[in-house]
Enzyme design. Structure first.
Site, mmCIF file in Angstrom:
data_model
loop_
_atom_site.group_PDB
_atom_site.id
_atom_site.type_symbol
_atom_site.label_atom_id
_atom_site.label_comp_id
_atom_site.label_asym_id
_atom_site.label_seq_id
_atom_site.Cartn_x
_atom_site.Cartn_y
_atom_site.Cartn_z
ATOM 1 C CD GLN A 1 9.310 7.777 7.542
ATOM 2 O OE1 GLN A 1 10.323 8.147 6.969
ATOM 3 N NE2 GLN A 1 9.336 6.885 8.509
ATOM 4 C CB THR A 2 6.196 15.019 6.449
ATOM 5 O OG1 THR A 2 7.565 14.632 6.598
ATOM 6 C CG2 THR A 2 6.011 16.423 6.983
ATOM 7 C CG LEU B 1 9.781 20.001 5.680
ATOM 8 C CD1 LEU B 1 10.307 20.203 4.263
ATOM 9 C CD2 LEU B 1 8.277 19.815 5.660
ATOM 10 N N GLY B 2 11.701 17.198 9.096
ATOM 11 C CA GLY B 2 12.142 15.919 9.628
ATOM 12 C C GLY B 2 12.977 15.115 8.659
ATOM 13 C CE1 TYR B 3 12.819 9.332 9.955
ATOM 14 C CE2 TYR B 3 10.914 10.783 9.827
ATOM 15 C CZ TYR B 3 11.524 9.643 10.315
ATOM 16 O OH TYR B 3 10.841 8.819 11.168
ATOM 17 C CD GLU C 1 4.488 11.410 -4.222
ATOM 18 O OE1 GLU C 1 4.670 10.266 -3.766
ATOM 19 O OE2 GLU C 1 3.406 12.015 -4.124
ATOM 20 C CD1 TRP D 1 0.617 17.250 -3.674
ATOM 21 C CD2 TRP D 1 1.229 18.937 -2.359
ATOM 22 N NE1 TRP D 1 0.176 16.966 -2.415
ATOM 23 C CE2 TRP D 1 0.541 17.989 -1.580
ATOM 24 C CE3 TRP D 1 1.718 20.103 -1.738
ATOM 25 C CZ2 TRP D 1 0.326 18.158 -0.214
ATOM 26 C CZ3 TRP D 1 1.507 20.265 -0.380
ATOM 27 C CH2 TRP D 1 0.819 19.306 0.362
ATOM 28 N NE ARG D 2 -4.131 15.329 -4.278
ATOM 29 C CZ ARG D 2 -5.065 14.648 -3.626
ATOM 30 N NH1 ARG D 2 -6.345 14.957 -3.812
ATOM 31 N NH2 ARG D 2 -4.740 13.674 -2.799
#
Length: 285
Positions: free
Chosen positions: A46-47, A84-86, A41, A28-29
């Site tokens: 939190q991953t 990926l969570g959440y 982002e 992603w850079r």
């Protein structure tokens, strides 16, 4: 006696050098597309980086633009997010994409405009502004905080962000903002692996609650069951099926089987938050 400006100058020089030494060539850079940066982002909150690398590319292949994400079926978005969570982050990303698409499809560059979108807080907004647009922003996230605490607050405890934020702002360069924050992120990630985590001395630090057996785990399991029912072409998930599947998971892990009323409450909670809809005896994505 060294002045504060001299100390910050030395700090900046050290961070630049460490950033060059520790630079991570993350996918992603290599883009300046605001939407692609925004997705990274959102995923990185939190991953771990290792979990996002690969998933970010797959997401962009499936939803390559703001408009594509806005037009996508919500269940497809949730399905792509699994692991990926959440799950709330996926819903917020989808809703924010809809808002941006309704406004012409251009991701804004100002922090004020970005934080008005669902799921975007000050840190995420600053990250989008810095990494996509290379514009000054106060990007205070965990790795950045780690560096400032380690270097400028080496002995202090219970350090509030109100003490750190002005220093972060004072160090933001006029040019190559993204390069500066890359250096901070990479140095901070290295510090976490090599010294006792300085972030624990931050007032904002909170030990993450246990996931296994938690309410959050049961919610995530129910979302997966809802998606599996959709994939199988079923009309939805009945309470009996949900109780049986979730109960098997819990007892298999040595935990008590959840009561039907508790499972129904979780399903209704998911429906109220927009993850699914309840129709009669079924909940469906």
């Amino acid at each position: 006696m060294a002045s504060e400006s001299d100390e910050l100058a030395r700090f900046i020089d050290k961070v630049r050098r460490e950033g060059e030494r520790l630079y991570r060539d993350l996918p992603w850079r290599r883009t300046r597309d605001p939407y692609a940066v925004w997705v990274s982002e959102a995923m990185l909150q939190q991953t771990q980086v290792s979990r996002v690398d690969g998933r970010w590319q797959r997401w962009l292949a499936r939803f390559p633009s703001v408009e594509a994400l806005a037009a996508a079926d919500q269940a497809d978005v949730l399905a792509e997010w699994q692991g990926l969570g959440y799950n709330r982050r996926a819903l917020a990303l989808k809703r924010a994409a809809e808002a941006v698409a309704d406004q012409g499809g251009e991701v804004p560059s100002s922090v004020d405009a970005l934080v008005k979108l669902p799921g975007i807080g000050p840190a995420t907004a600053a990250g989008i502004r810095a990494f996509a647009f290379d514009l000054p922003a106060v990007y205070l996230e965990t790795n950045v905080r780690t560096v400032f605490l380690h270097e400028l607050f080496p002995e202090a405890e219970d350090v509030p962000d109100s003490a750190v934020r002005p220093l972060v702002e004072a160090c933001v360069p006029d040019r190559d903002v993204r390069g500066w924050y890359y250096a901070l992120l990479d140095y901070g990630a290295w510090l976490k692996r090599t010294v006792p985590n300085p972030s624990r001395r931050s007032r904002t630090h909170a030990r993450q609650s246990r996931f296994e057996g938690s309410r959050r785990q049961k919610r995530a399991a129910l979302v997966r069951l809802l998606l599996e029912a959709r994939e199988a072409g079923l009309p939805g998930l009945s309470l009996d099926d949900a109780v049986a599947a979730l109960g098997a998971q819990e007892t298999g892990a040595g935990r008590p089987e959840p009561a039907p009323a508790d499972v129904e409450g979780l399903l209704d909670e998911l429906a109220a938050e927009g993850f699914c809809q309840r129709t009669g005896l079924f909940w469906a994505c």
